[in-house]
Design an enzyme around this catalytic site. Structure first.
Site, short mmCIF file in Angstrom:
data_model
loop_
_atom_site.label_atom_id
_atom_site.label_comp_id
_atom_site.label_asym_id
_atom_site.label_seq_id
_atom_site.Cartn_x
_atom_site.Cartn_y
_atom_site.Cartn_z
CE LYS A 20 -7.19 -1.29 4.32
NZ LYS A 20 -5.86 -2.20 4.67
CG HIS A 52 -4.18 -1.81 0.25
ND1 HIS A 52 -4.73 -0.58 0.07
CD2 HIS A 52 -3.63 -1.97 1.59
CE1 HIS A 52 -4.74 -0.06 1.30
NE2 HIS A 52 -3.93 -0.63 2.06
CB SER A 95 -0.99 -0.13 1.18
OG SER A 95 -0.22 -0.10 2.39
C1 PLP Z 1 -5.69 -2.44 6.10
C2 PLP Z 1 -4.75 -3.78 6.21
C3 PLP Z 1 -5.32 -4.91 6.86
C4 PLP Z 1 -6.03 -4.60 7.99
O1 PLP Z 1 -7.54 -4.73 7.75
P1 PLP Z 1 -8.78 -4.09 8.78
O2 PLP Z 1 -9.80 -4.87 7.94
O3 PLP Z 1 -8.70 -2.68 8.40
O4 PLP Z 1 -8.51 -4.57 9.92
C5 PLP Z 1 -4.49 -5.99 7.08
N1 PLP Z 1 -3.52 -6.31 5.86
C6 PLP Z 1 -3.17 -5.36 5.06
C7 PLP Z 1 -2.19 -5.45 4.11
C8 PLP Z 1 -4.01 -4.09 5.16
O5 PLP Z 1 -3.69 -2.91 4.27
#
Ligand code: PLP
Length: 397
Positions: free
Chosen positions: A244, A214, A186
């Site tokens: 996301k 992502h 990300s």
């Molecule tokens: C945002 C993210 C998470 C966590 O996800 P949430 O549902 O917000 O807890 C896990 N792994 C990666 C690579 C992320 O970017």
């Protein structure tokens, strides 16, 4: 006598962060998190959310969430294994499996929790994990929690992966060896080399785990990075988030029925933390339904990503090597990066600065997250602000 009380500990440490400019003041969004947001009474173009497809404010999702809340209640009432598994939870899991092209899926309260659940359920103290050095914090924490030996692998370096897999195998010390990576990173927007990973994994019998937080909704026409490479049958664990691109909250792991059966008896956040709310489950189902029937939002996201990248590049900014809509604007020096982000904000663009230790020293950046909900006008307005502030701070000529 101990040397510190809680009060002195907190005071000293908070002060130290503040003195070093490392204390993060959290902005409060006064309303929904859409393409425009309101902070401190000012309207800003939002280039900082993970709401890639604009689902967080979608009418149909809101309606489905309300309807499910009426039907099932606001809370699930228990952990999944007691009586917190409602019909809507099963429906969500079936939907995720269909979306991901796997036999089954397990849904959890967040992506973070999914990594906490799945990694320690699969590997333990007699095992090793080969982990990409730029993996997300929740992967790192899940790996630590598992008690397995953690072997860092140079970022997306397949020679290093092969070498370390070989050493770990030949040492004879480990019962199982797992390789774990983000699907999309990300901070830079680059995509994991999954075909390269599979080659090594097959050679050394590695378990493969992809965190596609992502990538889901973005890559593979929406179905994710694993689908993008056509490797649904080769990646053992496809983990993802519902917060996301899906725009709601929750996380999941998709794979074989046996894998999911195991996670349902050994994934501790599944066993000891109350399940997702019915409203969240229903909204996620609606989002996935829309993603599976139309690529419109996905296409718009990519179109906007390309447009923003092209605009920033033409202005003379360094936008790195992103392969996704994630658009970093690399400024370099930390203080200048923060000042740049602050000036963008004052001019009406909300794009957060990301500096050391989140990214290597000297590669400070403002990260832009265009979404399907942005209009061309909004992006043009943002580009005009970038030009003005970039010239003012002598980042571009
Ligand atoms: C945002 C993210 C998470 C966590 O996800 P949430 O549902 O917000 O807890 C896990 N792994 C990666 C690579 C992320 O970017």
């Amino acid at each position: 006598m101990t040397s510190q009380t809680l009060k002195t500990f907190l005071e000293e440490n908070l002060q130290e962060l503040k003195d070093n400019g490392l204390y993060n003041e959290i902005d409060e969004v006064q309303g929904p998190n859409g393409a425009k947001i309101q902070i401190d009474g000012r309207e800003l173009i939002n280039l900082s959310s993970n709401n890639y497809l604009g689902f967080a404010t979608d009418e149909a999702l809101i309606a489905r969430a309300n309807e499910a809340t009426e039907t099932y209640g606001v809370g699930a009432g228990a952990v999944r294994t007691i009586n917190g598994t409602q019909t809507i939870h099963r429906e969500l899991e079936e939907k995720i499996a269909e979306f991901k092209g796997t036999e089954a899926a397990i849904a959890l309260q967040s992506g973070f929790n999914s990594n906490m659940a799945a990694i320690p359920a699969i590997v333990g103290k007699n095992d090793a994990i080969l982990s990409d050095e730029l993996n997300h914090a929740s992967i790192i924490d899940g790996c630590r929690l598992s008690g397995a030996k953690i072997i860092r692998v140079k970022h997306q370096d397949m020679d290093d992966l092969r070498q370390k897999a070989k050493e770990a195998t030949e040492s004879g010390q480990y019962e199982k060896i797992m390789y774990i990576t983000d699907g999309v990173f990300s901070m830079d927007g680059n995509v994991a080399n999954l075909p390269g990973v599979i080659e090594v994994a097959e050679e050394f019998d590695l378990i493969t785990y992809v965190d596609d937080a992502h990538g889901s909704g973005v890559m593979g026409e929406g179905a994710g990075t694993v689908k993008h490479f056509g490797l649904q049958d080769k990646i053992d664990l496809q983990m993802g988030t519902l917060s996301k691109a899906i725009g709601v909250v929750g996380g999941y792991v998709a794979g074989t029925q046996e894998l999911v059966d195991w996670l349902k008896v050994r994934g501790r956040p599944f066993l000891f933390s109350t399940s997702l709310t019915p409203g969240a489950c229903a909204a996620c189902i609606e989002a996935i339904d829309q993603l599976m029937t139309s690529t419109e939002r996905h296409d718009k996201l990519w179109e906007n990503g390309r447009y923003l990248k092209k605009g920033l590049k033409e202005l003379g900014f360094n936008i790195g090597k992103s392969e996704t809509p994630i658009t970093p604007c690399i400024i370099g020096e930390e203080k200048l990066t923060q000042q740049f982000s602050k000036r963008l904000n004052e001019e009406g663009v909300y794009a957060k600065s990301i500096v050391f230790p989140t990214v290597p020293r000297g590669t400070g950046r403002v990260r832009n997250m265009p979404t399907a909900a942005h209009t061309k006008d909004m992006l043009d307005e943002a580009l005009a602000v970038y030009e003005k502030v970039g010239k003012e701070l002598h980042i571009i000529d």
